[in-house]
Motif scaffolding. Structure first.
Motif, short mmCIF file in Angstrom:
data_model
loop_
_atom_site.label_atom_id
_atom_site.label_comp_id
_atom_site.label_asym_id
_atom_site.label_seq_id
_atom_site.Cartn_x
_atom_site.Cartn_y
_atom_site.Cartn_z
N LYS A 42 0.83 -1.21 0.00
CA LYS A 42 0.00 0.00 0.00
C LYS A 42 0.86 1.25 0.00
O LYS A 42 0.57 2.24 -0.70
CB LYS A 42 -0.92 -0.01 1.21
N ILE A 43 1.94 1.22 0.76
CA ILE A 43 2.85 2.37 0.81
C ILE A 43 3.50 2.60 -0.56
O ILE A 43 3.62 3.73 -1.04
CB ILE A 43 3.92 2.17 1.90
N LYS A 44 3.90 1.51 -1.21
CA LYS A 44 4.53 1.62 -2.52
C LYS A 44 3.56 2.18 -3.55
O LYS A 44 3.91 3.04 -4.37
CB LYS A 44 5.05 0.25 -2.96
N SER A 45 2.28 1.69 -3.53
CA SER A 45 1.27 2.17 -4.47
C SER A 45 0.97 3.65 -4.24
O SER A 45 0.88 4.44 -5.19
CB SER A 45 -0.01 1.34 -4.32
N ALA A 46 0.88 4.04 -2.97
CA ALA A 46 0.62 5.45 -2.66
C ALA A 46 1.79 6.32 -3.10
O ALA A 46 1.59 7.44 -3.60
CB ALA A 46 0.35 5.61 -1.17
N SER A 47 2.99 5.82 -2.95
CA SER A 47 4.17 6.58 -3.36
C SER A 47 4.19 6.80 -4.86
O SER A 47 4.50 7.90 -5.35
CB SER A 47 5.43 5.84 -2.91
N GLN A 48 3.81 5.77 -5.63
CA GLN A 48 3.76 5.91 -7.08
C GLN A 48 2.69 6.91 -7.50
O GLN A 48 2.88 7.71 -8.43
CB GLN A 48 3.50 4.55 -7.72
N GLU A 49 1.55 6.89 -6.84
CA GLU A 49 0.49 7.85 -7.16
C GLU A 49 0.93 9.28 -6.87
O GLU A 49 0.63 10.22 -7.62
CB GLU A 49 -0.77 7.51 -6.37
N ILE A 50 1.65 9.45 -5.78
CA ILE A 50 2.15 10.79 -5.44
C ILE A 50 3.14 11.27 -6.48
O ILE A 50 3.11 12.43 -6.92
CB ILE A 50 2.78 10.78 -4.03
N LYS A 51 4.04 10.38 -6.92
CA LYS A 51 5.01 10.75 -7.94
C LYS A 51 4.32 11.10 -9.26
O LYS A 51 4.70 12.05 -9.94
CB LYS A 51 6.00 9.60 -8.17
N SER A 52 3.28 10.31 -9.64
CA SER A 52 2.55 10.58 -10.87
C SER A 52 1.84 11.92 -10.80
O SER A 52 1.81 12.68 -11.77
CB SER A 52 1.55 9.45 -11.14
N ALA A 53 1.27 12.23 -9.65
CA ALA A 53 0.58 13.51 -9.48
C ALA A 53 1.56 14.67 -9.56
O ALA A 53 1.25 15.73 -10.11
CB ALA A 53 -0.18 13.53 -8.16
N ASN A 54 2.74 14.49 -9.03
CA ASN A 54 3.74 15.55 -9.07
C ASN A 54 4.33 15.73 -10.47
O ASN A 54 4.77 16.82 -10.84
CB ASN A 54 4.88 15.24 -8.08
N ALA A 55 4.34 14.64 -11.28
CA ALA A 55 4.92 14.73 -12.62
C ALA A 55 4.06 15.61 -13.52
O ALA A 55 4.58 16.38 -14.34
CB ALA A 55 5.07 13.34 -13.22
N ALA A 56 2.73 15.48 -13.46
CA ALA A 56 1.84 16.28 -14.28
C ALA A 56 1.42 17.53 -13.52
O ALA A 56 0.98 17.44 -12.37
CB ALA A 56 0.61 15.46 -14.67
N ALA A 57 1.56 18.67 -14.18
CA ALA A 57 1.18 19.92 -13.53
C ALA A 57 -0.32 19.96 -13.31
O ALA A 57 -1.11 19.58 -14.17
CB ALA A 57 1.61 21.10 -14.38
N ILE A 58 -0.70 20.36 -12.16
CA ILE A 58 -2.12 20.45 -11.82
C ILE A 58 -2.72 21.65 -12.54
O ILE A 58 -2.18 22.75 -12.49
CB ILE A 58 -2.30 20.57 -10.30
N THR A 59 -3.82 21.39 -13.27
CA THR A 59 -4.50 22.47 -14.02
C THR A 59 -5.83 22.78 -13.35
O THR A 59 -6.43 21.91 -12.71
CB THR A 59 -4.73 22.04 -15.47
N PRO A 60 -6.31 24.00 -13.54
CA PRO A 60 -5.66 25.10 -14.26
C PRO A 60 -4.55 25.75 -13.45
O PRO A 60 -4.63 25.82 -12.23
CB PRO A 60 -6.81 26.08 -14.49
N SER A 61 -3.54 26.17 -14.19
CA SER A 61 -2.42 26.89 -13.59
C SER A 61 -2.22 28.18 -14.37
O SER A 61 -2.84 28.41 -15.40
CB SER A 61 -1.15 26.04 -13.62
N HIS A 62 -1.34 29.01 -13.90
CA HIS A 62 -1.07 30.26 -14.57
C HIS A 62 -0.52 30.02 -15.97
O HIS A 62 -0.93 30.69 -16.95
CB HIS A 62 -0.06 31.08 -13.76
N THR A 63 0.36 29.03 -16.11
CA THR A 63 0.94 28.73 -17.42
C THR A 63 -0.11 28.18 -18.38
O THR A 63 -0.19 28.59 -19.54
CB THR A 63 2.08 27.71 -17.27
N SER A 64 -0.92 27.23 -17.88
CA SER A 64 -1.94 26.65 -18.76
C SER A 64 -2.98 27.68 -19.16
O SER A 64 -3.47 27.67 -20.29
CB SER A 64 -2.62 25.47 -18.06
N ASN A 65 -3.31 28.59 -18.27
CA ASN A 65 -4.26 29.65 -18.61
C ASN A 65 -3.71 30.57 -19.70
O ASN A 65 -4.45 31.02 -20.59
CB ASN A 65 -4.62 30.47 -17.38
N LYS A 66 -2.42 30.85 -19.65
CA LYS A 66 -1.79 31.69 -20.68
C LYS A 66 -1.83 31.01 -22.05
O LYS A 66 -2.13 31.65 -23.06
CB LYS A 66 -0.34 31.99 -20.28
#
Length: 318
Positions: A42-66
């Protein structure tokens, strides 16, 4: 074995307690290890999900809005350019209210004007062509519902044909228009008009056949595609030369005797001491009857584009 246990009761009791304690600890250790393994997964799966979330920028962001704003601006500019280009065609697509009698009177006036113009410019015109494809309505009136649309189509065809008369053509062979759905009372067009899926434009098919020399035909094709008031799109073109057979290639000198050729004083290329061969006619004299003066017959299949007018927005109840 039983004698040993009887003789050594204290030792046997200690051994039994030790065995039970060992088994209990083993079972407890296995259960603990199993829970630890599940927890590690469970810890390993949660760690991978956290890494995947950090890899993709969360939208909307200032850059994506531009970036989105830039795309919207480019889209708005493209739409603006299209509206500017099609503005004259959309303006001519407005259907003005009229009556069947007024339509027939205008059709007859257009026909008389076209015949007079063709006569002045030495253009032959057939009876069916002079009616601009509306010969049916020379004897019967259109329906009230179809009259505004037919008036738009008639004015567009009349405008195009009059442009063609200025191109130097020699004959109008045919002007044919297909019947529009609104002319067929069997079809209920009110449901189509109220439908949200209605296309923003409608193609009105027609065919025009004419004849002229090469230069006039080229001018005519440019006139069709260069209309500034009505939009015509070309579906197909059929071209046929009036001279279906090529010029004969046997004995070309027989077209004109050599003695009849003018002497221009050009230097002779015959070597000295040889008899001069009979002069042949210049090649221009041979091909002149076949090139440049032949008539070309053209049949063009077109679509007259009618743009649907936007419906007026109903007032809000708020």
């Amino acid at each position: 074995m039983s004698n040993w246990i009887t003789d050594n009761k204290p030792a046997a009791m200690v051994a039994g307690v030790g065995l039970l304690l060992f088994l209990g600890l083993s079972v407890a250790g296995y259960m603990a290890n199993s829970e630890r393994s599940d927890l590690d997964k469970k810890i390993k799966s949660a760690s991978q999900e956290i890494k995947s979330a950090n890899a993709a920028a969360i939208t909307p962001s200032h850059t994506s809005n531009k970036e989105l704003e830039k795309e919207l601006n480019r889209y708005a500019k493209a739409i603006g350019n299209l509206e500017t280009a099609y503005k004259p065609f959309m303006a001519s697509s407005v259907l003005a209210p009229t009556t069947p009698t007024a339509f027939q009177n205008e059709l007859k006036a257009f026909r008389e004007s076209l015949i007079a113009s063709c006569k002045e410019k030495n253009i032959q015109i057939t009876d069916t062509s002079s009616w601009l494809g509306f010969q049916l309505y020379s004897t019967q009136a259109p329906s009230v519902q179809a009259t505004p649309t037919l008036t738009f189509e008639m004015k567009a065809i009349n405008s195009l044909v009059n442009k063609l008369t200025d191109c130097g053509l020699t004959k109008f062979i045919k002007v044919y228009r297909s019947q529009l759905p609104i002319e067929n009372p069997a079809r209920n067009t009110e449901d189509e008009e109220d439908s949200d899926q209605k296309a923003p434009w409608t193609g009105m098919p027609l065919e025009i056949a004419f004849q002229g020399d090469r230069g006039s035909v080229l001018k005519a094709m440019n006139a069709i595609t260069d209309s500034q008031e009505y939009l015509f799109t070309v579906n197909s073109i059929r071209i046929r030369n009036e001279r279906m057979m090529p010029p004969p290639i046997t004995n070309p000198a027989a077209a004109q005797p050599a003695s009849a050729q003018p002497q221009t004083g050009a230097a002779s290329l015959t070597p000295a001491g040889e008899a001069a061969a009979p002069a042949e006619p210049p090649i221009q004299q041979i091909i002149k009857p076949y090139m440049g003066k032949e008539q070309v017959m053209v049949q063009v299949s077109l679509n007259l584009v009618h743009f649907a007018q936007p419906k007026a927005q109903e007032p809000s109840e708020d």
